[in-house]
Design an enzyme around this catalytic site. Structure first.
Site, PDB file in Angstrom:
ATOM      1  N   GLY A  27       0.834  -1.208   0.000  1.00  0.00           N
ATOM      2  CA  GLY A  27       0.000   0.000   0.000  1.00  0.00           C
ATOM      3  C   GLY A  27       0.864   1.252   0.000  1.00  0.00           C
ATOM      4  O   GLY A  27       0.661   2.175  -0.796  1.00  0.00           O
ATOM      5  N   HIS A  28       1.863   1.253   0.888  1.00  0.00           N
ATOM      6  CA  HIS A  28       2.796   2.387   0.936  1.00  0.00           C
ATOM      7  C   HIS A  28       3.554   2.509  -0.394  1.00  0.00           C
ATOM      8  O   HIS A  28       3.736   3.611  -0.913  1.00  0.00           O
ATOM      9  CB  HIS A  28       3.817   2.190   2.058  1.00  0.00           C
ATOM     10  CG  HIS A  28       3.229   2.096   3.436  1.00  0.00           C
ATOM     11  ND1 HIS A  28       3.309   0.965   4.204  1.00  0.00           N
ATOM     12  CD2 HIS A  28       2.546   3.005   4.170  1.00  0.00           C
ATOM     13  CE1 HIS A  28       2.712   1.171   5.374  1.00  0.00           C
ATOM     14  NE2 HIS A  28       2.238   2.403   5.377  1.00  0.00           N
TER      15      HIS A  28
END
Ligand code: AMP
Length: 284
Positions: A27-28
């Site tokens: 996600g990051h």
């Protein structure tokens, strides 16, 4: 950090900021990838912000993996990392807070009093320190992204706030640093959040618009998982985060569910395909 970012701005470069609390995952990395498309340099920050954790929450045991995070950031092509100590961000005598009234008290804010005040305060500070052209946030934290966008508007911030899609594991579980808390049985059970959202999507696709009916479906799915305990499961307006009775404008289906002792959040974003269309678009 201020000097470093100032230098990039003086060279008329487009500065991108990706704030994180570390324990990095896909996600990051998706935020970094997006930032790299628009900006150079891309600056990531890692700061586990004590002010956004309640007294009985997981600040002390929040996953920290600084060494492997650094490797991931380097591989992702991040230009610089800002990883301050809590005492640098909040020196003795720190007394100034930013709060977005109203939105911050709903849903996540109701369950976690003071949480968003901590978030907006630290994000404001990061934006002041780096003064990026763009800052990137994930729709995984939909209410947070909405509140930060509101803060940027209300306080005339120069940074463009970019909200990026939610990234999931193959079984649908939203990627999160807190997934590391789950044992193998809980990890399997956690996919129920996605399955519940998907059940709502199916009902909407079949023409159901009544929020109460959708909420009943959501609850029924979530309650079928023995390890799941629902904190909230609602259909809300995407602007105000207030409950809706019918899905007719952009909405979120928002979930906060305990799987064992781990509290997970997830959401489904719904919008009409066009102003005069009954057809909906779904963003998981
Ligand atoms: P965190 O480290 O959890 O504070 O998250 C840092 C940023 O990454 C926030 O803007 C989050 O919304 C975003 N983020 C976290 N998980 C995801 C995900 N699964 N998909 C997209 N963005 C995410």
């Amino acid at each position: 950090m201020k000097e470093h970012a100032r230098q990039a701005r003086a060279e008329s470069r487009i500065v991108g900021l990706v704030p994180t609390m570390g324990a990095l995952h896909g996600g990051h990395l998706s935020l970094i990838e997006r930032a790299k498309r628009d900006c150079s340099p891309v600056i990531a920050s890692i700061f586990v912000n004590p002010k956004q954790f309640g007294p009985n929450e997981d600040f002390a045991k929040y996953p920290r993996s600084f060494e492997s995070d650094c490797v991931m950031l380097e591989q992702a092509g991040v230009d610089s990392l800002f990883a301050p100590e809590p005492s640098e961000i909040y020196p003795n005598g720190f007394a100034t807070y930013v709060n977005v009234d109203g939105l911050s008290e709903k849903l996540e804010g109701r369950s976690r009093p003071g949480h968003f005040r901590g978030v907006t305060t630290v994000v404001m500070k990061l934006l002041q320190i780096v003064q990026p052209n763009f800052a990137y946030f994930g729709r995984k934290d939909a209410q947070q992204a909405r509140i930060i966008t509101q803060m940027a508007r209300d306080l005339n911030l120069d940074a463009g706030i970019v909200v990026c899609p939610l990234v999931r594991e193959p079984d649908g579980l939203a990627m999160s640093s807190r997934n590391a808390y789950l044992n193998s049985e809980e990890r399997k059970a956690a996919a129920v959040l996605y399955r519940a959202l998907d059940a709502v999507r199916q009902e909407l696709a079949a023409g159901v618009r009544d929020a109460l009916q959708l909420q009943t479906t959501l609850r029924r799915k979530l309650d079928s998982e023995r390890l799941a305990r629902v904190d909230y499961a609602e259909v809300v307006d995407a602007e105000s985060f207030a409950p809706v009775t019918r899905v007719s404008k952009p909405c979120y289906v928002v979930l906060a569910v305990f799987i064992g002792k781990t509290r997970l959040i997830d959401n489904l974003y719904i919008e009409p395909r066009s102003a005069d269309s009954e057809e909906l678009l779904f963003h998981f």
